[in-house]
Design a protein around this motif. Structure first.
Motif, mmCIF file in Angstrom:
data_model
loop_
_atom_site.group_PDB
_atom_site.id
_atom_site.type_symbol
_atom_site.label_atom_id
_atom_site.label_comp_id
_atom_site.label_asym_id
_atom_site.label_seq_id
_atom_site.Cartn_x
_atom_site.Cartn_y
_atom_site.Cartn_z
ATOM 1 N N UNK A 187 -18.847 2.912 -5.331
ATOM 2 C CA UNK A 187 -18.734 1.553 -5.861
ATOM 3 C C UNK A 187 -17.640 0.758 -5.143
ATOM 4 N N UNK A 188 -17.010 1.381 -4.153
ATOM 5 C CA UNK A 188 -16.009 0.703 -3.324
ATOM 6 C C UNK A 188 -16.687 0.296 -2.028
ATOM 7 N N UNK A 189 -16.707 -1.001 -1.755
ATOM 8 C CA UNK A 189 -17.416 -1.485 -0.578
ATOM 9 C C UNK A 189 -16.598 -1.483 0.690
ATOM 10 N N UNK A 190 -15.285 -1.664 0.539
ATOM 11 C CA UNK A 190 -14.399 -1.767 1.703
ATOM 12 C C UNK A 190 -12.977 -1.504 1.244
ATOM 13 N N UNK A 191 -12.205 -0.833 2.095
ATOM 14 C CA UNK A 191 -10.781 -0.638 1.848
ATOM 15 C C UNK A 191 -10.006 -1.253 2.995
ATOM 16 N N UNK A 192 -9.095 -2.166 2.650
ATOM 17 C CA UNK A 192 -8.234 -2.815 3.639
ATOM 18 C C UNK A 192 -6.816 -2.291 3.483
ATOM 19 N N UNK A 193 -6.170 -2.070 4.604
ATOM 20 C CA UNK A 193 -4.843 -1.468 4.595
ATOM 21 C C UNK A 193 -3.828 -2.406 5.228
ATOM 22 N N UNK A 194 -2.703 -2.553 4.556
ATOM 23 C CA UNK A 194 -1.587 -3.333 5.084
ATOM 24 C C UNK A 194 -0.323 -2.904 4.362
ATOM 25 N N UNK A 195 0.773 -2.932 5.084
ATOM 26 C CA UNK A 195 2.102 -2.659 4.551
ATOM 27 C C UNK A 195 2.859 -3.987 4.520
ATOM 28 N N UNK A 196 4.075 -3.960 4.020
ATOM 29 C CA UNK A 196 4.923 -5.160 4.052
ATOM 30 C C UNK A 196 6.333 -4.760 3.647
ATOM 31 N N UNK A 197 7.320 -5.658 3.844
ATOM 32 C CA UNK A 197 8.631 -5.411 3.248
ATOM 33 C C UNK A 197 8.497 -5.327 1.731
ATOM 34 N N UNK A 198 9.515 -4.788 1.077
ATOM 35 C CA UNK A 198 9.458 -4.659 -0.378
ATOM 36 C C UNK A 198 9.318 -6.055 -0.984
ATOM 37 N N UNK A 199 8.280 -6.274 -1.822
ATOM 38 C CA UNK A 199 7.926 -7.641 -2.225
ATOM 39 C C UNK A 199 8.626 -8.171 -3.467
ATOM 40 N N UNK A 200 9.330 -7.335 -4.201
ATOM 41 C CA UNK A 200 9.858 -7.786 -5.491
ATOM 42 C C UNK A 200 10.732 -9.028 -5.328
ATOM 43 N N UNK A 201 10.451 -10.047 -6.145
ATOM 44 C CA UNK A 201 11.228 -11.273 -6.102
ATOM 45 C C UNK A 201 10.782 -12.262 -5.042
#
Length: 271
Positions: A187-201
């Motif tokens: 039931x999952x059509x696509x998985x996209x992957x990305x990282x980032x700096x810590x987003x809190x705030x």
């Protein structure tokens, strides 16, 4: 074997150069970003032909924005737009359209109407032997949690409809992953992957648009996401979707190679 893909939006330069860099780096799939296609001045058929020459599967056409729970007049426009997207997708040689949750003020906070919209879109897709996936954006007006998106996909109940999971949208909101692990892989059509700096705030949309990073180059718990994903039995495409000011000025081929290394490292067994 799982398809490894990269979205064209990850890279700098012209669309054809992006496709060639993605293929040279060893990817076997590509997500075509609508903005890249439109700005290229090339026909969808020409781009699709080039993908096939390079051995690239068109994993998705994206994004199809602001789709669900709109007033009747806007809803009709969305259905018309979907038909145009499916025409484009057919010329590209793909069969999967990625639809994003609504950010518009006109959208209603109504899961039932959202499910009805997605069912209608899935009917349009199925009539063309295509599929559509629904993704909850972290800054969606009412739908910003993958768990709600999954409830609506289940409520819509159509075989041509699936959920799209993006590690950024899930991890940037610090959402639990136990629910993700229970979603059936088919039931999952696509998985996209990305990282980032810590987003809190931070403003999640601004961070996403300018400072995403390849998996392992940021501070999000990507390994935990992958562990939960493995429990679903998902065997579809894994695609990098990295909006980044840094990649915008990096040589196209170098960025594609860095992305391939990051994806291979993520998928390698941990000691």
């Amino acid at each position: 074997m799982t398809t490894e893909a990269m979205a064209t939006l990850c890279l700098s330069g012209e669309l054809m150069n992006k496709l060639e860099a993605i293929a040279r780096a060893g990817f076997d799939g590509v997500e075509i970003f609508v903005d890249d296609l439109q700005s290229s001045g090339l026909s969808s058929r020409t781009v699709g032909d080039r993908c096939r020459e390079l051995g690239l599967t068109v994993a998705a056409l994206q994004p199809f924005r602001d789709v669900e729970a709109l007033p009747p007049e806007l809803h009709r426009k969305i259905l018309d737009e979907a038909k145009r997207h499916f025409d484009t997708l057919a010329e590209l040689g793909g069969d999967f359209l990625l639809a994003c949750s609504n950010t518009r003020e006109e959208a209603a906070h109504d899961h039932g109407r959202a499910a009805e919209t997605l069912h209608e879109l899935a009917e349009l897709a199925a009539a063309r032997e295509m599929r559509i996936g629904f993704e909850a954006l972290a800054w969606g007006r009412h739908l910003f949690d993958y768990r709600d998106a999954w409830k609506i996909v289940r409520q819509a109940d159509h075989p041509a409809l699936s959920i799209v999971l993006d590690s950024y949208h899930i991890l940037a909101r610090e959402l639990e992953l136990e629910t993700l692990a229970t979603i059936p892989g088919d039931r999952i059509g696509l998985v996209q992957l990305a990282d980032s700096p810590w987003p809190r705030g931070q403003d999640l949309q601004a961070l996403s648009r300018h400072r995403r990073a390849f998996p392992g180059d940021g501070e999000l718990p990507i390994d935990a996401f992958m562990t939960a994903l493995e429990r679903t039995g998902y065997a579809g495409p894994l695609s990098l979707e990295i909006f980044s000011d840094t990649l915008d000025v990096m040589p196209t081929g170098m960025a594609a190679l860095q992305g391939k290394r990051a994806l291979e490292s993520l998928r390698s067994p941990k000691s």
